[in-house]
Motif scaffolding. Structure first.
Motif, PDB file in Angstrom:
ATOM      1  N   UNK A  59       0.823  -1.198   0.000  1.00 16.65           N
ATOM      2  CA  UNK A  59       0.000   0.000   0.000  1.00 16.65           C
ATOM      3  C   UNK A  59       0.865   1.259   0.000  1.00 16.65           C
ATOM      4  N   UNK A  60       0.660   2.128  -1.005  1.00 17.59           N
ATOM      5  CA  UNK A  60       1.376   3.386  -1.089  1.00 17.59           C
ATOM      6  C   UNK A  60       2.685   3.325  -1.843  1.00 17.59           C
ATOM      7  N   UNK A  61       3.111   2.122  -2.272  1.00 21.30           N
ATOM      8  CA  UNK A  61       4.371   1.994  -3.003  1.00 21.30           C
ATOM      9  C   UNK A  61       4.113   1.806  -4.493  1.00 21.30           C
ATOM     10  N   UNK A  62       5.127   2.079  -5.320  1.00 18.55           N
ATOM     11  CA  UNK A  62       4.967   2.053  -6.771  1.00 18.55           C
ATOM     12  C   UNK A  62       5.624   0.848  -7.431  1.00 18.55           C
ATOM     13  N   UNK A  63       6.493   0.160  -6.717  1.00 18.13           N
ATOM     14  CA  UNK A  63       7.159  -1.018  -7.280  1.00 18.13           C
ATOM     15  C   UNK A  63       6.446  -2.270  -6.774  1.00 18.13           C
ATOM     16  N   UNK A  64       5.985  -3.140  -7.676  1.00 16.60           N
ATOM     17  CA  UNK A  64       5.228  -4.321  -7.232  1.00 16.60           C
ATOM     18  C   UNK A  64       6.095  -5.316  -6.471  1.00 16.60           C
ATOM     19  N   UNK A  65       5.501  -5.932  -5.471  1.00 15.64           N
ATOM     20  CA  UNK A  65       6.202  -6.993  -4.751  1.00 15.64           C
ATOM     21  C   UNK A  65       6.065  -8.315  -5.500  1.00 15.64           C
ATOM     22  N   UNK A  66       4.982  -8.430  -6.293  1.00 10.08           N
ATOM     23  CA  UNK A  66       4.805  -9.599  -7.151  1.00 10.08           C
ATOM     24  C   UNK A  66       4.061  -9.175  -8.403  1.00 10.08           C
ATOM     25  N   UNK A  67       4.433  -9.788  -9.527  1.00 12.59           N
ATOM     26  CA  UNK A  67       3.771  -9.472 -10.784  1.00 12.59           C
ATOM     27  C   UNK A  67       3.844 -10.684 -11.708  1.00 12.59           C
ATOM     28  N   UNK A  68       2.731 -10.997 -12.347  1.00  3.80           N
ATOM     29  CA  UNK A  68       2.683 -12.118 -13.279  1.00  3.80           C
ATOM     30  C   UNK A  68       2.035 -11.673 -14.582  1.00  3.80           C
ATOM     31  N   UNK A  92     -15.255 -17.807 -37.706  1.00  3.54           N
ATOM     32  CA  UNK A  92     -16.397 -17.051 -38.223  1.00  3.54           C
ATOM     33  C   UNK A  92     -16.328 -15.596 -37.772  1.00  3.54           C
ATOM     34  N   UNK A  93     -16.604 -14.678 -38.687  1.00  6.62           N
ATOM     35  CA  UNK A  93     -16.569 -13.253 -38.359  1.00  6.62           C
ATOM     36  C   UNK A  93     -17.579 -12.915 -37.264  1.00  6.62           C
ATOM     37  N   UNK A  94     -18.768 -13.546 -37.305  1.00  4.80           N
ATOM     38  CA  UNK A  94     -19.800 -13.221 -36.320  1.00  4.80           C
ATOM     39  C   UNK A  94     -19.386 -13.587 -34.899  1.00  4.80           C
ATOM     40  N   UNK A  95     -18.454 -14.536 -34.756  1.00  5.08           N
ATOM     41  CA  UNK A  95     -18.002 -14.905 -33.414  1.00  5.08           C
ATOM     42  C   UNK A  95     -17.151 -13.810 -32.768  1.00  5.08           C
ATOM     43  N   UNK A  96     -16.601 -12.914 -33.578  1.00  6.36           N
ATOM     44  CA  UNK A  96     -15.805 -11.826 -33.011  1.00  6.36           C
ATOM     45  C   UNK A  96     -16.669 -10.820 -32.267  1.00  6.36           C
ATOM     46  N   UNK A  97     -17.970 -10.889 -32.477  1.00  7.20           N
ATOM     47  CA  UNK A  97     -18.888  -9.945 -31.831  1.00  7.20           C
ATOM     48  C   UNK A  97     -19.868 -10.672 -30.921  1.00  7.20           C
ATOM     49  N   UNK A  98     -19.479 -11.849 -30.457  1.00 11.75           N
ATOM     50  CA  UNK A  98     -20.369 -12.701 -29.669  1.00 11.75           C
ATOM     51  C   UNK A  98     -20.038 -12.574 -28.183  1.00 11.75           C
ATOM     52  N   UNK A  99     -20.980 -12.000 -27.407  1.00  4.00           N
ATOM     53  CA  UNK A  99     -20.722 -11.827 -25.977  1.00  4.00           C
ATOM     54  C   UNK A  99     -20.872 -13.127 -25.192  1.00  4.00           C
ATOM     55  N   UNK A 100     -21.337 -14.190 -25.847  1.00  2.00           N
ATOM     56  CA  UNK A 100     -21.483 -15.464 -25.147  1.00  2.00           C
ATOM     57  C   UNK A 100     -20.209 -16.306 -25.221  1.00  2.00           C
ATOM     58  N   UNK A 101     -19.255 -15.871 -26.040  1.00  2.00           N
ATOM     59  CA  UNK A 101     -17.939 -16.510 -26.084  1.00  2.00           C
ATOM     60  C   UNK A 101     -16.971 -15.637 -25.297  1.00  2.00           C
ATOM     61  N   UNK A 102     -16.043 -16.262 -24.578  1.00  2.00           N
ATOM     62  CA  UNK A 102     -15.174 -15.464 -23.717  1.00  2.00           C
ATOM     63  C   UNK A 102     -13.859 -16.183 -23.442  1.00  2.00           C
ATOM     64  N   UNK A 103     -12.886 -15.408 -22.981  1.00  2.62           N
ATOM     65  CA  UNK A 103     -11.616 -15.940 -22.498  1.00  2.62           C
ATOM     66  C   UNK A 103     -11.580 -15.774 -20.985  1.00  2.62           C
ATOM     67  N   UNK A 104     -11.129 -16.810 -20.301  1.00  2.00           N
ATOM     68  CA  UNK A 104     -11.090 -16.800 -18.834  1.00  2.00           C
ATOM     69  C   UNK A 104      -9.731 -17.311 -18.364  1.00  2.00           C
ATOM     70  N   UNK A 105      -9.231 -16.709 -17.286  1.00  2.00           N
ATOM     71  CA  UNK A 105      -8.005 -17.220 -16.675  1.00  2.00           C
ATOM     72  C   UNK A 105      -7.911 -16.665 -15.256  1.00  2.00           C
ATOM     73  N   UNK A 106      -6.895 -17.099 -14.530  1.00  2.00           N
ATOM     74  CA  UNK A 106      -6.741 -16.624 -13.158  1.00  2.00           C
ATOM     75  C   UNK A 106      -5.277 -16.609 -12.744  1.00  2.00           C
ATOM     76  N   UNK A 107      -4.998 -15.795 -11.729  1.00  2.00           N
ATOM     77  CA  UNK A 107      -3.688 -15.734 -11.086  1.00  2.00           C
ATOM     78  C   UNK A 107      -3.875 -16.156  -9.631  1.00  2.00           C
ATOM     79  N   UNK A 108      -2.926 -16.902  -9.110  1.00  2.00           N
ATOM     80  CA  UNK A 108      -2.985 -17.330  -7.707  1.00  2.00           C
ATOM     81  C   UNK A 108      -1.641 -17.042  -7.052  1.00  2.00           C
ATOM     82  N   UNK A 109      -1.668 -16.203  -6.017  1.00  2.00           N
ATOM     83  CA  UNK A 109      -0.440 -15.784  -5.350  1.00  2.00           C
ATOM     84  C   UNK A 109      -0.538 -16.030  -3.849  1.00  2.00           C
TER      85      UNK A 109
END
Length: 414
Positions: A90-99, A109-126
């Motif tokens: 808190x209050x510092x500018x240099x990260x203690x961890x970064x991924x 298909x071109x129509x899939x580029x505008x499809x809100x039902x398709x998505x990318x998902x991921x997570x970070x665990x620290x």
């Protein structure tokens, strides 16, 4: 109002034809910023570490394809973007961890580029030492556009007992297995989604008996159902799953509440979520409100008052029939409805005034009917003139003037 409806349908039909005929093969990273829908969904889960000197922090994101920047490459559509998660003291500018994650999404298909039902998902665990931190999750497109979410996080072991945040998830089968849980990052659930559960963890220094009371409430805090179970912890961290059913629950907003009592401690946790129609626009979260929003395009406004007195199933049937007629011939069963409620949502975010929702304001009405202006001329206070705005629609040969009156911009009637 019928003439307005006809114009609206014609406008959307023209837009659809233009988009189909266009050779444009790029999608802007964020086409609807300010529409009320976030660029990406995100949640942050705090839990217990391997000992009392640390805690576990999980950051999850979900970004739908209609938010990404796609380019045509070798006959396919490709989106490349980077995701980073940084933790600062808190209050510092240099990260203690970064991924970092380098992501690539490919669709054919071109129509899939505008499809809100398709998505990318991921997570970070620290795993981090206990303390006070600031986190930053950033998603950056290939073109350099980026969007980020910043949060403050504090974690201390105040005593030997504790309870983590709640996580909403779905399971691919009726058997709830920790290895198969799929987190619901947006906290939005399709109405036909089965096998929904709540996950949390309990901290205890030894095996202890505890009680879990849980309840499901609607947005008015009316109780839908509740239950109570007695259990016993196992080890330092106990992993708990509560399965619940969405049977017969209507679309709308809900709150799941979990109260855990262990020894002389009582922990309360809440998680809000929304049930939406699977095959309809993601912008609709309340059926009654969605029906009221139609006031600008129905032939007879009194019809809405009558429909709002129907029971839920009758309302839904009328609503589906209404949009079925409007969407007929558009080439997409929901394209007109999607755009209409996107405009409603945009109006609520950008034109609300006090307790008055944006879609009810004069600017909201014009935006919903005519769409985004080609030009907005804004005039600030001067010595003898109050602020006003001029919205210009060149292709329609129309302009609207809004005068600032009592905290809102009112349409000038001429």
């Amino acid at each position: 109002m019928k003439s307005i409806l006809v114009k609206l349908i014609l406008l959307f039909s023209v837009l659809l034809l233009l988009s189909c005929a266009s050779t444009k093969e790029e999608i802007k990273f964020d086409k609807m910023i300010g529409s009320g829908k976030p660029v990406f969904y995100y949640n942050l889960i705090k839990s217990f570490g391997r000992d009392d000197s640390e805690f576990k922090l999980i950051s999850r994101y979900k970004i739908e394809y209609d938010r990404l920047h796609f380019e045509r490459l070798n006959g396919k559509y490709v989106s490349k973007f980077n995701v980073s998660f940084a933790v600062f003291k808190r209050g510092e500018e240099i990260p203690v961890k970064q991924e970092f994650l380098s992501k690539e999404v490919v669709v054919e298909r071109f129509e899939d580029t505008d499809n809100h039902k398709l998505f990318d998902f991921d997570q970070f665990e620290l795993f981090l030492p206990v303390g006070e931190y600031t986190t930053e999750l950033k998603i950056e497109s290939k073109s350099g556009e980026y969007y980020k979410r910043v949060d403050d996080v504090t974690f201390w072991y105040e005593n030997t007992l504790g309870m983590s945040n709640l996580t909403l998830f779905k399971s691919p089968s009726e058997k709830f297995d920790l290895d198969n849980m799929i987190p619901i990052v947006s906290n939005r659930i399709d109405e036909d989604c089965k096998n929904i559960g709540i996950y949390f963890e309990l901290l205890s220094p030894k095996d202890l008996e505890y009680t879990v009371e849980y309840s499901l409430m609607n947005s008015d805090r009316q109780l839908i159902y509740s239950d109570k179970i007695d259990k016993k912890t196992s080890g330092r961290v106990t992993k708990e799953i509560i399965a619940f059913s969405l049977n017969n629950n209507k679309i709308g907003d809900y709150i799941f509440k979990v109260v855990t009592s262990i020894e002389n401690k009582r922990f309360e946790r809440y998680i809000p979520f929304n049930i939406r129609w699977r095959d309809d626009t993601a912008e609709i979260s309340n059926l009654n409100e969605a029906i009221r929003n139609l006031i600008y395009i129905v032939d007879d406004r009194d019809t809405l008052s009558t429909v709002l007195r129907y029971d839920y199933n009758e309302k839904r049937k009328w609503f589906n029939n209404f949009w079925g007629k409007v969407n007929k011939g558009s080439g997409d069963s929901n394209i007109v409805m999607e755009e209409y409620y996107r405009r409603v949502n945009f109006s609520n975010v950008n034109f609300s005034s006090g307790a008055k929702k944006g879609w009810k304001t004069d600017r909201g009405q014009v935006f919903i009917i005519y769409g985004e202006p080609d030009e907005i001329q804004k005039y600030e206070y001067s010595r003898h003139i109050k602020p006003y705005e001029v919205w210009v629609y060149y292709n329609r040969g129309r302009q609207f003037i809004f005068d600032y009156v009592a905290g809102d911009f009112r349409l000038r009637r001429e």
